[in-house]
Design an enzyme around this catalytic site. Structure first.
Site, short mmCIF file in Angstrom:
data_model
loop_
_atom_site.label_atom_id
_atom_site.label_comp_id
_atom_site.label_asym_id
_atom_site.label_seq_id
_atom_site.Cartn_x
_atom_site.Cartn_y
_atom_site.Cartn_z
N ASP A 1 55.63 32.75 51.41
CA ASP A 1 55.31 32.75 49.98
C ASP A 1 54.23 31.71 49.68
O ASP A 1 54.46 30.51 49.79
CB ASP A 1 56.59 32.42 49.19
N TYR B 1 47.70 27.19 45.50
CA TYR B 1 48.07 26.29 46.61
C TYR B 1 46.87 26.00 47.52
O TYR B 1 46.93 25.09 48.35
CB TYR B 1 49.19 26.86 47.49
N LYS C 1 50.20 34.72 44.51
CA LYS C 1 50.37 34.70 43.05
C LYS C 1 49.04 34.53 42.32
O LYS C 1 48.12 33.86 42.81
CB LYS C 1 51.32 33.55 42.65
N HIS D 1 51.90 34.07 38.27
CA HIS D 1 52.47 32.77 38.62
C HIS D 1 53.25 32.12 37.47
O HIS D 1 54.23 31.41 37.70
CB HIS D 1 51.35 31.83 39.09
#
Length: 280
Positions: A54, A59, A84, A117
């Site tokens: 995930d 990120y 996301k 998200h």
């Protein structure tokens, strides 16, 4: 949960409302450093039996996740990759573009699960229309949301053609979110649990320690197993091989209703990060 055709026999799975089967435990890579750290973590996880990773655009480690997925030697169709859509990419055209960008970084033809998200983007309805379009095109095989509260979910269900398969929120015994959980259960939306280990803040809790000792497992394993028994899909994060292995090794013991209830009773609405579920 049922035993899973994906991956290793110890990895069980959950069936989503779109009929797809998701591995019951995933590796989270939030705050895994882009570059070698994330690449090595994901590669190691896939080598020790994880089949579910995930990540998220924000990120900044999709490139490394994709590289590990492509190089691990496990057939792509046995792996589940989630990413996301970030808040700044909300809107119909922007969502389509952001998904393409994520696919490019991952180096993959499709994403198994694409999530909105968070509900803060100001264009939730048109963003979801684009998510449905991405699913129609086969670029995102399952679609869902993250950090959605009951109000956001009601708004979505009133306007959508395709229901979200998943709502990913922070969940653990100190944050049980009964309102969101029961709403999702009533509407056949599965819950994924991020920060299921409370980012380490509650691993020394005396009630948890006692339960772990009596089952001969670690406190982290109890928290992951609690998620599994509640029907949640936990996404524990680790970059060390030993912990990855033990975090996945939660299918050989059972807590039972009484212990699950004891853990539920620890709820004190503790969020260890942000909480967008109450955003307007």
């Amino acid at each position: 949960t049922q035993s899973c055709s994906l991956g290793t026999p110890s990895m069980t799975s959950v069936t989503l409302n779109d009929g797809r089967i998701i591995p019951a435990v995933g590796l989270g890579v939030y705050k895994s450093e882009p570059g070698q750290e994330t690449y090595t973590a994901v590669l190691t996880a896939l080598q020790v039996g994880y089949r579910h990773v995930d990540t998220a655009a924000v990120y900044e480690n999709e490139v490394d996740v994709g590289k590990a997925v492509r190089e691990c030697g496990v057939p792509r169709e046995q792996l589940w990759v989630t990413t996301k859509l970030w808040n700044s990419d909300h809107g119909y055209e922007q969502t389509l573009k952001a998904c393409e960008e994520s696919l490019k970084k991952l180096g993959l033809d499709y994403i198994d699960l694409y999530l909105v998200h968070a509900p803060m983007g100001g264009k939730r309805v048109e963003t979801w229309k684009a998510m449905e379009e991405l699913q129609r095109r086969g670029l995102a095989r399952s679609i869902g949301v993250s950090n959605y509260g009951v109000g956001h979910l009601k708004e979505l269900l009133a306007s959508c053609n395709v229901k979200p398969a998943i709502n990913q929120i922070e969940l653990h015994p100190w944050l049980t979110r009964p309102d969101i959980v029961s709403f999702c259960e009533q509407n056949d939306i599965k819950l994924e649990a991020y920060s299921p280990l409370t980012k380490g803040t509650k691993l020394n809790d005396p009630t948890l320690a006692k339960i772990a000792t009596s089952h001969g497992v670690s406190p982290a394993q109890v928290l992951i197993r609690w998620c599994v028994e509640r029907g949640f899909i936990p996404l524990p994060k680790s970059v060390t091989k030993e912990r990855m292995i033990s975090n996945l090794d939660v299918f050989g013991f059972s807590l039972g209703k009484e212990v699950v209830d004891t853990l539920n009773a620890l709820n004190c609405n503790l969020t260890t990060g942000w909480d967008p579920t109450t955003a307007p």
